[in-house]
Design a protein around this motif. Structure first.
Motif, PDB file in Angstrom:
ATOM      1  N   THR A 171     149.801 -11.196  81.262  1.00  0.00           N
ATOM      2  CA  THR A 171     150.651 -10.798  80.146  1.00  0.00           C
ATOM      3  C   THR A 171     150.297 -11.591  78.896  1.00  0.00           C
ATOM      4  OG1 THR A 171     152.418 -10.395  81.739  1.00  0.00           O
ATOM      5  CG2 THR A 171     153.072 -10.594  79.443  1.00  0.00           C
ATOM      6  N   LEU A 172     150.362 -10.936  77.756  1.00  0.00           N
ATOM      7  CA  LEU A 172     150.122 -11.610  76.486  1.00  0.00           C
ATOM      8  C   LEU A 172     151.153 -12.725  76.300  1.00  0.00           C
ATOM      9  CD1 LEU A 172     148.272 -11.423  73.980  1.00  0.00           C
ATOM     10  CD2 LEU A 172     150.006  -9.949  72.946  1.00  0.00           C
ATOM     11  N   THR A 173     150.699 -13.893  75.869  1.00  0.00           N
ATOM     12  CA  THR A 173     151.615 -15.011  75.652  1.00  0.00           C
ATOM     13  C   THR A 173     152.531 -14.710  74.472  1.00  0.00           C
ATOM     14  OG1 THR A 173     149.981 -16.130  74.268  1.00  0.00           O
ATOM     15  CG2 THR A 173     150.027 -16.744  76.606  1.00  0.00           C
ATOM     16  N   PRO A 174     153.705 -15.370  74.417  1.00  0.00           N
ATOM     17  CA  PRO A 174     154.658 -15.099  73.335  1.00  0.00           C
ATOM     18  C   PRO A 174     154.073 -15.239  71.931  1.00  0.00           C
ATOM     19  CG  PRO A 174     155.719 -16.383  75.047  1.00  0.00           C
ATOM     20  CD  PRO A 174     154.256 -16.313  75.400  1.00  0.00           C
ATOM     21  N   ASP A 175     153.138 -16.175  71.734  1.00  0.00           N
ATOM     22  CA  ASP A 175     152.558 -16.338  70.399  1.00  0.00           C
ATOM     23  C   ASP A 175     151.414 -15.357  70.128  1.00  0.00           C
ATOM     24  OD1 ASP A 175     150.422 -17.366  71.832  1.00  0.00           O
ATOM     25  OD2 ASP A 175     150.488 -19.344  70.896  1.00  0.00           O
ATOM     26  N   GLY A 176     151.057 -14.567  71.157  1.00  0.00           N
ATOM     27  CA  GLY A 176     150.029 -13.546  70.989  1.00  0.00           C
ATOM     28  C   GLY A 176     148.610 -14.068  70.933  1.00  0.00           C
ATOM     29  N   SER A 177     148.400 -15.329  71.289  1.00  0.00           N
ATOM     30  CA  SER A 177     147.067 -15.919  71.148  1.00  0.00           C
ATOM     31  C   SER A 177     146.150 -15.704  72.353  1.00  0.00           C
ATOM     32  CB  SER A 177     147.182 -17.416  70.868  1.00  0.00           C
ATOM     33  OG  SER A 177     147.748 -18.072  71.997  1.00  0.00           O
ATOM     34  N   THR A 178     146.730 -15.433  73.522  1.00  0.00           N
ATOM     35  CA  THR A 178     145.922 -15.276  74.730  1.00  0.00           C
ATOM     36  C   THR A 178     146.779 -14.632  75.814  1.00  0.00           C
ATOM     37  OG1 THR A 178     144.375 -16.404  76.209  1.00  0.00           O
ATOM     38  CG2 THR A 178     146.450 -17.566  75.721  1.00  0.00           C
ATOM     39  N   TYR A 179     146.233 -14.526  77.014  1.00  0.00           N
ATOM     40  CA  TYR A 179     146.973 -14.004  78.161  1.00  0.00           C
ATOM     41  C   TYR A 179     147.269 -15.139  79.133  1.00  0.00           C
ATOM     42  CZ  TYR A 179     146.315  -9.300  76.502  1.00  0.00           C
ATOM     43  OH  TYR A 179     146.374  -8.153  75.753  1.00  0.00           O
ATOM     44  N   ASP A 180     148.256 -14.956  79.985  1.00  0.00           N
ATOM     45  CA  ASP A 180     148.723 -16.052  80.834  1.00  0.00           C
ATOM     46  C   ASP A 180     147.955 -16.228  82.138  1.00  0.00           C
ATOM     47  OD1 ASP A 180     149.697 -13.809  82.126  1.00  0.00           O
ATOM     48  OD2 ASP A 180     151.764 -14.536  82.271  1.00  0.00           O
ATOM     49  N   HIS A 181     146.963 -15.387  82.401  1.00  0.00           N
ATOM     50  CA  HIS A 181     146.132 -15.507  83.597  1.00  0.00           C
ATOM     51  C   HIS A 181     144.659 -15.293  83.234  1.00  0.00           C
ATOM     52  CE1 HIS A 181     149.991 -15.056  85.596  1.00  0.00           C
ATOM     53  NE2 HIS A 181     149.399 -15.425  86.724  1.00  0.00           N
TER      54      HIS A 181
END
Length: 64
Positions: free
Chosen positions: A44-54
Motif C-alpha cells: 500500500t502507498l504510504t500516507p505521505d505518498g513517497s513509497t509503498y510499505d512492502h
C-alpha cells in the motif's frame, strides 16, 4: 553483456517483505553463484505518498 551475449535466469523464489523490517540480507540473499535479484515496490502507498510499505523481491539464478 558487453560482448552481446544473452544471459538466461530462472526464478528461484519470490517473497514480499514489509519495508519496515526488511534487512540487507533479505534484499540481496548472498550466494556463491551468479544471481540476479529483482526488487520492486508492493503493498500500500504510504500516507505521505513517497513509497509503498512492502517490497517484492524475485530471486533468480543464472542458467546459461
Amino acid at each position: 553483456t558487453a560482448g552481446q551475449k544473452t544471459l538466461h535466469f530462472i526464478v528461484a523464489a519470490r517473497r514480499t517483505f514489509a519495508l519496515a523490517t526488511l534487512s540487507p540480507h533479505q534484499l540481496f540473499r548472498p550466494t556463491n553463484r551468479p544471481d540476479l535479484n529483482l526488487i520492486t515496490c508492493a503493498g500500500t502507498l504510504t500516507p505521505d505518498g513517497s513509497t509503498y510499505d512492502h517490497r517484492l523481491i524475485v530471486y533468480t539464478t543464472l542458467v546459461g
